[in-house]
Design an enzyme around this catalytic site. Structure first.
Site, PDB file in Angstrom:
ATOM      1  N   ASP A  17       0.853  -1.196   0.000  1.00  0.00           N
ATOM      2  CA  ASP A  17       0.000   0.000   0.000  1.00  0.00           C
ATOM      3  C   ASP A  17       0.883   1.239   0.000  1.00  0.00           C
ATOM      4  OD1 ASP A  17      -2.430  -1.385  -0.043  1.00  0.00           O
ATOM      5  OD2 ASP A  17      -2.391  -1.673   2.124  1.00  0.00           O
ATOM      6  N   LYS A  39       0.517  -8.076  -2.327  1.00  0.00           N
ATOM      7  CA  LYS A  39      -0.802  -7.553  -2.659  1.00  0.00           C
ATOM      8  C   LYS A  39      -0.645  -6.205  -3.343  1.00  0.00           C
ATOM      9  CE  LYS A  39      -4.013  -4.938  -0.727  1.00  0.00           C
ATOM     10  NZ  LYS A  39      -5.266  -4.423  -0.148  1.00  0.00           N
ATOM     11  N   ASP A  66      -5.875  -6.720  -5.497  1.00  0.00           N
ATOM     12  CA  ASP A  66      -7.044  -6.474  -4.644  1.00  0.00           C
ATOM     13  C   ASP A  66      -7.812  -5.256  -5.156  1.00  0.00           C
ATOM     14  OD1 ASP A  66      -8.845  -6.629  -2.540  1.00  0.00           O
ATOM     15  OD2 ASP A  66      -7.496  -5.677  -1.095  1.00  0.00           O
ATOM     16  N   LEU A  67      -8.578  -5.455  -6.221  1.00  0.00           N
ATOM     17  CA  LEU A  67      -9.310  -4.330  -6.819  1.00  0.00           C
ATOM     18  C   LEU A  67     -10.769  -4.299  -6.390  1.00  0.00           C
ATOM     19  CD1 LEU A  67      -7.881  -4.229 -10.460  1.00  0.00           C
ATOM     20  CD2 LEU A  67      -7.095  -3.010  -8.415  1.00  0.00           C
ATOM     21  N   LEU A  69     -13.573  -5.622  -7.422  1.00  0.00           N
ATOM     22  CA  LEU A  69     -14.377  -5.216  -8.579  1.00  0.00           C
ATOM     23  C   LEU A  69     -15.871  -5.270  -8.259  1.00  0.00           C
ATOM     24  CD1 LEU A  69     -12.370  -7.145 -11.319  1.00  0.00           C
ATOM     25  CD2 LEU A  69     -12.187  -4.720 -10.728  1.00  0.00           C
ATOM     26  N   ASP A  71     -19.274  -3.941 -10.453  1.00  0.00           N
ATOM     27  CA  ASP A  71     -19.847  -3.225 -11.603  1.00  0.00           C
ATOM     28  C   ASP A  71     -20.828  -4.175 -12.264  1.00  0.00           C
ATOM     29  OD1 ASP A  71     -20.214  -1.438 -13.806  1.00  0.00           O
ATOM     30  OD2 ASP A  71     -18.190  -0.665 -13.487  1.00  0.00           O
ATOM     31  N   ILE A  72     -21.333  -3.787 -13.430  1.00  0.00           N
ATOM     32  CA  ILE A  72     -22.239  -4.705 -14.113  1.00  0.00           C
ATOM     33  C   ILE A  72     -21.441  -5.937 -14.551  1.00  0.00           C
ATOM     34  CG2 ILE A  72     -23.819  -2.862 -14.852  1.00  0.00           C
ATOM     35  CD1 ILE A  72     -22.546  -3.088 -17.663  1.00  0.00           C
ATOM     36  N   ASN A  74     -20.902  -7.626 -17.248  1.00  0.00           N
ATOM     37  CA  ASN A  74     -20.100  -7.570 -18.465  1.00  0.00           C
ATOM     38  C   ASN A  74     -18.793  -6.805 -18.247  1.00  0.00           C
ATOM     39  OD1 ASN A  74     -19.867  -8.003 -21.382  1.00  0.00           O
ATOM     40  ND2 ASN A  74     -19.991  -5.771 -21.482  1.00  0.00           N
ATOM     41  N   THR A  75     -18.874  -5.705 -17.495  1.00  0.00           N
ATOM     42  CA  THR A  75     -17.683  -4.884 -17.243  1.00  0.00           C
ATOM     43  C   THR A  75     -16.703  -5.617 -16.332  1.00  0.00           C
ATOM     44  OG1 THR A  75     -18.985  -2.892 -17.538  1.00  0.00           O
ATOM     45  CG2 THR A  75     -16.934  -2.649 -16.331  1.00  0.00           C
ATOM     46  N   THR A 122     -12.910  -5.008   6.595  1.00  0.00           N
ATOM     47  CA  THR A 122     -12.542  -5.107   8.011  1.00  0.00           C
ATOM     48  C   THR A 122     -12.574  -3.746   8.705  1.00  0.00           C
ATOM     49  OG1 THR A 122     -10.313  -5.255   7.112  1.00  0.00           O
ATOM     50  CG2 THR A 122     -11.241  -7.247   8.029  1.00  0.00           C
ATOM     51  N   ARG A 185      -2.861  -8.088  13.075  1.00  0.00           N
ATOM     52  CA  ARG A 185      -2.179  -7.219  14.034  1.00  0.00           C
ATOM     53  C   ARG A 185      -1.619  -8.082  15.167  1.00  0.00           C
ATOM     54  NH1 ARG A 185      -3.293  -4.326  10.476  1.00  0.00           N
ATOM     55  NH2 ARG A 185      -3.974  -2.156  10.455  1.00  0.00           N
ATOM     56  N   GLN A 194      -8.842  -0.041  11.214  1.00  0.00           N
ATOM     57  CA  GLN A 194      -9.506  -1.339  11.139  1.00  0.00           C
ATOM     58  C   GLN A 194     -10.379  -1.567  12.370  1.00  0.00           C
ATOM     59  OE1 GLN A 194      -9.570  -2.887   8.497  1.00  0.00           O
ATOM     60  NE2 GLN A 194      -7.598  -2.966   7.447  1.00  0.00           N
ATOM     61  N   ARG A 213       0.127  -2.641   7.579  1.00  0.00           N
ATOM     62  CA  ARG A 213       0.767  -1.725   8.516  1.00  0.00           C
ATOM     63  C   ARG A 213       1.325  -2.399   9.760  1.00  0.00           C
ATOM     64  NH1 ARG A 213      -4.170   2.336   8.136  1.00  0.00           N
ATOM     65  NH2 ARG A 213      -5.120   0.282   7.813  1.00  0.00           N
TER      66      ARG A 213
HETATM   67  O1  C5P Z   1      -2.427  -2.127   6.848  1.00  0.00           O
HETATM   68  P1  C5P Z   1      -3.522  -3.100   7.096  1.00  0.00           P
HETATM   69  O2  C5P Z   1      -3.077  -4.377   7.745  1.00  0.00           O
HETATM   70  O3  C5P Z   1      -4.723  -2.501   7.789  1.00  0.00           O
HETATM   71  O4  C5P Z   1      -3.964  -3.500   5.632  1.00  0.00           O
HETATM   72  C1  C5P Z   1      -4.978  -4.400   5.370  1.00  0.00           C
HETATM   73  C2  C5P Z   1      -5.016  -4.589   3.883  1.00  0.00           C
HETATM   74  O5  C5P Z   1      -6.084  -5.476   3.575  1.00  0.00           O
HETATM   75  C3  C5P Z   1      -5.268  -3.308   3.098  1.00  0.00           C
HETATM   76  O6  C5P Z   1      -4.448  -3.376   1.951  1.00  0.00           O
HETATM   77  C4  C5P Z   1      -6.731  -3.345   2.733  1.00  0.00           C
HETATM   78  O7  C5P Z   1      -6.988  -2.781   1.472  1.00  0.00           O
HETATM   79  C5  C5P Z   1      -6.999  -4.846   2.692  1.00  0.00           C
HETATM   80  N1  C5P Z   1      -8.350  -5.303   2.970  1.00  0.00           N
HETATM   81  C6  C5P Z   1      -9.026  -5.027   4.158  1.00  0.00           C
HETATM   82  N2  C5P Z   1     -10.297  -5.516   4.359  1.00  0.00           N
HETATM   83  C7  C5P Z   1     -10.885  -6.266   3.419  1.00  0.00           C
HETATM   84  C8  C5P Z   1     -10.196  -6.560   2.230  1.00  0.00           C
HETATM   85  C9  C5P Z   1      -8.919  -6.059   2.042  1.00  0.00           C
HETATM   86  O8  C5P Z   1      -8.471  -4.373   5.035  1.00  0.00           O
HETATM   87  N3  C5P Z   1     -12.083  -6.798   3.616  1.00  0.00           N
END
Ligand code: C5P
Length: 234
Positions: A17, A39, A66-67, A69, A71-72, A74-75, A122, A185, A194, A213
């Site tokens: 990130d 990721k 981790d996008l 996604l 949308d509709i 087809n997209t 989360t 964590r 979170q 993090r």
């Molecule tokens: O830094 P941290 O441990 O909070 O990062 C968690 C990672 O997991 C982030 O990249 C966040 O986009 C991703 N994520 C999330 N919760 C989800 C799916 C992905 O925190 N349900």
């Protein structure tokens, strides 16, 4: 350069990130061969695009894109097909897209790409959940997670992304689904934004975990990675 996965316990994935690819590679140099999976999320992808994925693949890393996604159908199917061509191995779609979107996504996924359906973020706490659903007692986070997992299983997806508290329930109801748990964590560590962080003891049965993090904001990131991964396998 990564050395390959360790088969014990969940597969650890480093969340890159960061705003630039060069910074991502600085983290990878610092952490060395202990990192095999990375990721690429919205931040790095928005900044550097598919070139980031290609560069990480060339360097030997396995990529989770981790996008989330949504949308509709087809997209989403078009985006899934594009990601498969970059040798992405894991890609997220949002379960809220429903069965038709998940089906279209799965039909567009070709080897080596496998899809994970995001159930709940989360960062969503109880208050956010109540705001979304007007406090309806029928729509608990667990009930929603189970419903989303049912769609993912029915449409043939590889698995789901879910908070740690849902892991045991998902395992029991859908033993064939892989589960990725983000927001790991150390016990008592800072949770940042979170609402549902996971401790190592809670994720031992997960298939994949994401370390963000908890590692990159630690005083000693290398030691933090080693200790968290060890604790998840203990
Ligand atoms: O830094 P941290 O441990 O909070 O990062 C968690 C990672 O997991 C982030 O990249 C966040 O986009 C991703 N994520 C999330 N919760 C989800 C799916 C992905 O925190 N349900």
């Amino acid at each position: 350069m990564p050395t390959g996965p360790d088969s014990r316990g969940p597969v650890p994935i480093l969340a890159l990130d960061v705003p630039r690819l060069a910074e991502a590679f600085r983290w990878l140099d610092r952490l060395g061969p202990r990192v095999d999976w990375v990721k690429v999320g919205l931040q790095l992808f928005a900044a550097e695009g598919p070139a980031a994925v290609r560069a990480l693949r060339r360097a030997g890393y396995r990529v989770f894109l981790d996008l989330k996604l949504f949308d509709i159908p087809n997209t989403v199917a078009g985006a899934v097909a594009a990601a498969a061509a970059w040798e992405v191995e894991l890609l997220t779609v949002h379960a809220l897209g429903g069965p038709a979107m998940l089906r279209a996504a799965q039909q567009a996924a070709s080897t080596p790409l496998r899809l994970l359906a995001v159930t709940a973020l989360t960062s969503w706490g109880e208050e956010h959940w109540a705001t979304l659903w007007g406090g309806s007692p029928a729509m608990t986070l667990s009930a929603w997670t189970q419903r989303a997992a049912a769609w993912a299983a029915a449409e043939g997806l590889h698995g789901v992304v879910a908070p740690a508290a849902e892991l045991a329930g998902l395992r029991a109801a859908y033993p064939g689904l892989a589960v990725l748990v983000p927001a790991l964590r150390p016990v008592g560590g800072p949770t940042h934004d979170q609402a549902r962080p996971a401790t190592p003891a809670e994720v031992r049965d997960a298939d994949y975990i994401v370390l963000g993090r908890a590692v990159t904001a630690a005083a000693d990131p290398v030691a933090a990675w080693d200790e968290l991964v060890r604790a998840c396998r203990a």
